[in-house]
Write a protein that holds these residues in place. Structure first.
Motif, PDB file in Angstrom:
ATOM      1  N   ALA A   2      34.264  41.585  35.393  1.00 40.78           N
ATOM      2  CA  ALA A   2      34.957  40.306  35.530  1.00 40.78           C
ATOM      3  C   ALA A   2      35.030  39.564  34.193  1.00 40.78           C
ATOM      4  CB  ALA A   2      34.264  39.440  36.577  1.00 40.78           C
ATOM      5  N   ALA A   3      33.950  39.599  33.418  1.00 42.90           N
ATOM      6  CA  ALA A   3      33.936  38.902  32.128  1.00 42.90           C
ATOM      7  C   ALA A   3      34.943  39.511  31.169  1.00 42.90           C
ATOM      8  CB  ALA A   3      32.534  38.937  31.532  1.00 42.90           C
ATOM      9  N   ARG A   4      35.005  40.836  31.123  1.00 41.06           N
ATOM     10  CA  ARG A   4      35.935  41.487  30.196  1.00 41.06           C
ATOM     11  C   ARG A   4      37.381  41.215  30.604  1.00 41.06           C
ATOM     12  NH1 ARG A   4      35.652  41.382  26.198  1.00 41.06           N
ATOM     13  NH2 ARG A   4      36.829  43.238  25.620  1.00 41.06           N
ATOM     14  N   LEU A   5      37.673  41.308  31.891  1.00 35.73           N
ATOM     15  CA  LEU A   5      39.040  41.056  32.345  1.00 35.73           C
ATOM     16  C   LEU A   5      39.416  39.591  32.155  1.00 35.73           C
ATOM     17  CD1 LEU A   5      39.093  43.199  35.611  1.00 35.73           C
ATOM     18  CD2 LEU A   5      40.042  43.799  33.366  1.00 35.73           C
ATOM     19  N   ALA A   6      38.477  38.680  32.402  1.00 34.58           N
ATOM     20  CA  ALA A   6      38.754  37.256  32.210  1.00 34.58           C
ATOM     21  C   ALA A   6      39.044  36.939  30.747  1.00 34.58           C
ATOM     22  CB  ALA A   6      37.578  36.417  32.700  1.00 34.58           C
ATOM     23  N   ALA A   7      38.444  37.724  29.855  1.00 36.01           N
ATOM     24  CA  ALA A   7      38.671  37.511  28.420  1.00 36.01           C
ATOM     25  C   ALA A   7      39.969  38.136  27.931  1.00 36.01           C
ATOM     26  CB  ALA A   7      37.495  38.081  27.623  1.00 36.01           C
ATOM     27  N   GLY A   8      40.672  38.815  28.830  1.00 34.15           N
ATOM     28  CA  GLY A   8      41.965  39.384  28.466  1.00 34.15           C
ATOM     29  C   GLY A   8      41.944  40.861  28.125  1.00 34.15           C
ATOM     30  N   ALA A   9      40.814  41.542  28.313  1.00 32.04           N
ATOM     31  CA  ALA A   9      40.761  42.973  28.027  1.00 32.04           C
ATOM     32  C   ALA A   9      41.634  43.737  29.016  1.00 32.04           C
ATOM     33  CB  ALA A   9      39.314  43.473  28.110  1.00 32.04           C
ATOM     34  N   THR A  10      42.185  44.848  28.583  1.00 31.42           N
ATOM     35  CA  THR A  10      42.971  45.681  29.481  1.00 31.42           C
ATOM     36  C   THR A  10      42.052  46.415  30.442  1.00 31.42           C
ATOM     37  OG1 THR A  10      42.884  47.633  28.052  1.00 31.42           O
ATOM     38  CG2 THR A  10      44.682  46.047  27.655  1.00 31.42           C
ATOM     39  N   VAL A  11      42.636  46.911  31.516  1.00 28.08           N
ATOM     40  CA  VAL A  11      41.847  47.679  32.479  1.00 28.08           C
ATOM     41  C   VAL A  11      41.296  48.942  31.826  1.00 28.08           C
ATOM     42  CG1 VAL A  11      41.945  48.994  34.626  1.00 28.08           C
ATOM     43  CG2 VAL A  11      43.069  46.756  34.478  1.00 28.08           C
TER      44      VAL A  11
END
Length: 253
Positions: free
Chosen positions: A161-170
């Motif tokens: 969740a933290a990585r995706l919230a920061a804008g990282a790709t899947v």
């Protein structure tokens, strides 16, 4: 008639309370979270992770107290995978049986008098404190106890969740947590209720609306949040919220 605050012992969790004015449906936007809810009319409920906006209809004066668990934490508290609760509002006793009845008794004792003083706000309203705070404390204590009994939340949930919230790709997120695409999708459905791409889009929408609510122009919001343009932002918000961003933002935002 709404307030919220952080829960120190459950990182990322939020306690909230509200009193309905009976002015029509309230649009609750998806956020990847599961909530433990108490309603003065409906009792104890679990709100699953929504894929699109949930229209909550309450009667005038109905009191709500909730514990919003951060993405990935709810399954450890409720004992069921998140995707089994997606887009649902379920009576807590359907999940916990007798344990829910015991909790209901504790909440009822904390609620105390629900009478509305003459000329005043309903007891337990977010503006009055008192019972709402006591109910929230009971919900938090039970959730924390069950979370500890489960050995805590799956740490993968917070990382993803933290990585995706920061804008990282899947793809980048999968590589960082050491999972293949299919394994990440499967684990995400269990933890969040939907796959990582949907969660990323929902978290991006929330980030965009926060920026817009703080006064950032929508065209600038689109660029900052990673949308192709403002039209793309509008399409995404409309898909998840059911209305364009201009209908959600407060007047003057």
């Amino acid at each position: 008639m709404y307030r919220e605050g952080a829960v120190a012992e459950i990182p990322g969790a939020v306690r909230w309370a509200s009193v309905s004015r009976g002015e029509g449906a309230v649009r609750v936007l998806p956020d990847g979270c599961l909530d433990l809810l108490w309603s003065s009319r409906a009792g104890l409920l679990v709100a699953g992770p929504d894929r699109t906006a949930h229209l909550s209809v309450s009667v005038p004066g109905e009191r709500w107290v909730g514990l919003r668990l951060p993405p990935g934490t709810g399954p450890a508290v409720f004992g069921v995978p998140a995707d089994e609760l997606r887009d649902l509002r379920v009576p807590l006793d359907d999940l916990w049986g007798p344990a829910a009845a015991e909790l209901a008794d504790r909440v009822a004792a904390s609620a105390g008098s629900a009478a509305t003083p003459a000329g005043g706000s309903p007891a337990g309203s977010p503006l009055a404190g008192g019972p709402a705070t006591s109910i929230a404390a009971v919900l938090e204590e039970v959730a924390l106890r069950r979370l500890r009994a489960a050995g805590g939340p799956d740490p993968l949930g917070a990382r993803v969740a933290a990585r995706l919230a920061a804008g990282a790709t899947v793809a980048a997120t999968a590589a960082e947590v050491g999972l293949g695409a299919r394994a990440l999708h499967r684990r995400s459905r269990l933890l969040f209720g939907y796959g990582p791409k949907t969660l990323a889009r929902i978290l991006r929408m929330r980030r965009a609306l926060d920026l817009a609510g703080a006064g950032t122009p929508l065209a600038e919001v689109a660029a900052l949040a990673g949308y192709a343009d403002q039209a793309h932002l509008t399409r995404e918000v409309t898909e998840f919220a059911g209305v364009p961003p201009t209908r959600i933002l407060p007047a003057g935002a």
